[in-house]
Design an enzyme around this catalytic site. Structure first.
Site, mmCIF file in Angstrom:
data_model
loop_
_atom_site.group_PDB
_atom_site.id
_atom_site.type_symbol
_atom_site.label_atom_id
_atom_site.label_comp_id
_atom_site.label_asym_id
_atom_site.label_seq_id
_atom_site.Cartn_x
_atom_site.Cartn_y
_atom_site.Cartn_z
ATOM 1 N N LYS A 181 0.804 -1.215 -0.170
ATOM 2 C CA LYS A 181 -0.169 -0.073 0.134
ATOM 3 C C LYS A 181 0.612 1.336 -0.037
ATOM 4 O O LYS A 181 1.570 1.464 0.875
ATOM 5 C CB LYS A 181 -0.991 0.010 1.312
ATOM 6 C CG LYS A 181 -2.071 -0.966 1.128
ATOM 7 C CD LYS A 181 -2.725 -0.942 2.429
ATOM 8 C CE LYS A 181 -3.777 -2.134 2.674
ATOM 9 N NZ LYS A 181 -4.414 -2.114 3.631
ATOM 10 N N GLY A 213 -15.701 -7.049 3.909
ATOM 11 C CA GLY A 213 -15.285 -7.416 2.557
ATOM 12 C C GLY A 213 -14.463 -6.320 1.948
ATOM 13 O O GLY A 213 -14.118 -6.625 0.683
HETATM 14 C C1 R5P Z 1 -6.931 -7.122 9.284
HETATM 15 O O1 R5P Z 1 -5.959 -6.919 10.177
HETATM 16 C C2 R5P Z 1 -7.402 -8.418 8.787
HETATM 17 O O2 R5P Z 1 -6.239 -9.029 8.542
HETATM 18 C C3 R5P Z 1 -8.330 -8.205 7.775
HETATM 19 O O3 R5P Z 1 -7.717 -7.492 6.624
HETATM 20 C C4 R5P Z 1 -9.703 -7.253 8.155
HETATM 21 O O4 R5P Z 1 -10.104 -7.713 9.278
HETATM 22 C C5 R5P Z 1 -10.536 -7.461 7.097
HETATM 23 O O5 R5P Z 1 -11.599 -6.647 7.188
HETATM 24 P P1 R5P Z 1 -12.815 -6.214 5.999
HETATM 25 O O6 R5P Z 1 -13.457 -7.247 5.375
HETATM 26 O O7 R5P Z 1 -13.657 -5.299 6.919
HETATM 27 O O8 R5P Z 1 -11.748 -5.294 5.001
#
Ligand code: R5P
Length: 280
Positions: A181, A213
């Site tokens: 990123k 997601g």
């Molecule tokens: C972050 O530290 C976790 O590894 C996941 O990437 C995160 O919890 C995913 O969240 P979301 O589905 O809301 O993007």
């Protein structure tokens, strides 16, 4: 010895029963009209393995009641398998006055338990909050197994998931990489994969959790734009908040796969085999 299947985890409990050759106990779990939980274990036990999540809130009380009933029915040893350790994320005081839910939960669970198994908790050091035997189970090998022969590379959506992607790639015997990123401006973040041409490749995007997601959908969208072939989205814990699954599929995903730590239509891989190894 008997397995007690909490209402969050009937499939995992069944799979664990098959792995260990330990029967499932006869248990009644009901909700009163005001939604309070009623639990009864209908047989005597000497040893119990309780399988139950601490997510969402209602499952926490059910876990405590299952533990209480197991003690009352004679269990001298209680192992608690917590497939998804809800409330694990707040694991320290970030701002003065905050409760540390991860620690508090551990203190409550250990009151009626001799052993606890957490599957891919938020942080490994959470086990230090327990004064009983606390083990971590890695569900990733079960997930990776599902993708043997299906993908050319495993992609971590961020650097945090890189170790997991590397391990999965070792099992699948394929390449791996991760998104980097770069902040372009206050509101704009560029996500890219360096040193890998994804064109025409079948890819597995692997993360520990899919919550809203957003992370997964973004990764899938970029890979699709870059000409990837089939893109699979996989996680250990599939929370799938609101329309998370639709967001990911809409971004160009071919299939979503999660384990059975949180049971859903996407639970195509079971962590039972890995959990069983820690119970024998
Ligand atoms: C972050 O530290 C976790 O590894 C996941 O990437 C995160 O919890 C995913 O969240 P979301 O589905 O809301 O993007």
């Amino acid at each position: 010895m008997k397995i007690i299947a909490g209402s969050s985890s009937p499939t995992l409990a069944k799979n664990l029963s098959a792995e260990l050759g330990v029967p499932i106990a006869d248990v009644t779990i009901k909700r009163f009209p005001d939604s309070e939980c009623y639990v009864r274990i209908n047989e005597r036990l000497d040893e119990a393995i309780i399988v139950q999540n601490t997510y969402p809130d209602s499952n926490i009380i059910e876990l405590f009641l299952l533990q209480d009933a197991a003690v009352k029915m004679g269990a001298k040893k209680i192992s608690v398998v917590i497939p998804y350790y809800g409330y694990g994320r707040q694991d320290r005081v970030f701002e003065e006055g905050e409760a540390v839910s991860s620690e508090k939960m551990a203190h409550l669970i250990e009151q009626d338990a001799n052993k606890v198994i957490l599957i891919n908790p938020h942080k490994a050091y959470i086990t230090n909050f327990f004064s009983i035997d606390a083990k971590i189970c890695d569900g990733m090998p079960s997930l990776a197994d599902y993708f043997r022969g299906k993908v050319d590379a495993v992609i971590a959506p961020d650097k945090g998931a890189l170790e997991m992607a590397k391990k999965a790639a070792g099992i699948i015997k394929c390449d791996y990489n991760h998104f980097e990123k770069t902040r372009i401006s206050g509101s704009e973040v560029k996500m890219e994969i360096k040193d890998m041409d994804v064109k025409g490749k079948n890819l597995l995007v692997l993360d520990d959790i899919i919550s809203t997601g957003g992370t997964m959908a973004k990764a899938v969208e970029i890979l699709k734009q870059q000409g990837a072939g089939e893109i699979y989205a996989a996680c250990i814990h599939g929370l799938f908040i609101k329309n998370a699954d639709e967001r990911i599929m809409h971004a160009g995903c071919s299939q979503i796969v999660s384990t059975d730590t949180i049971e859903s239509p996407y639970s195509h891989a079971s962590v039972a085999k890995e959990v069983a190894k820690l119970l024998v």
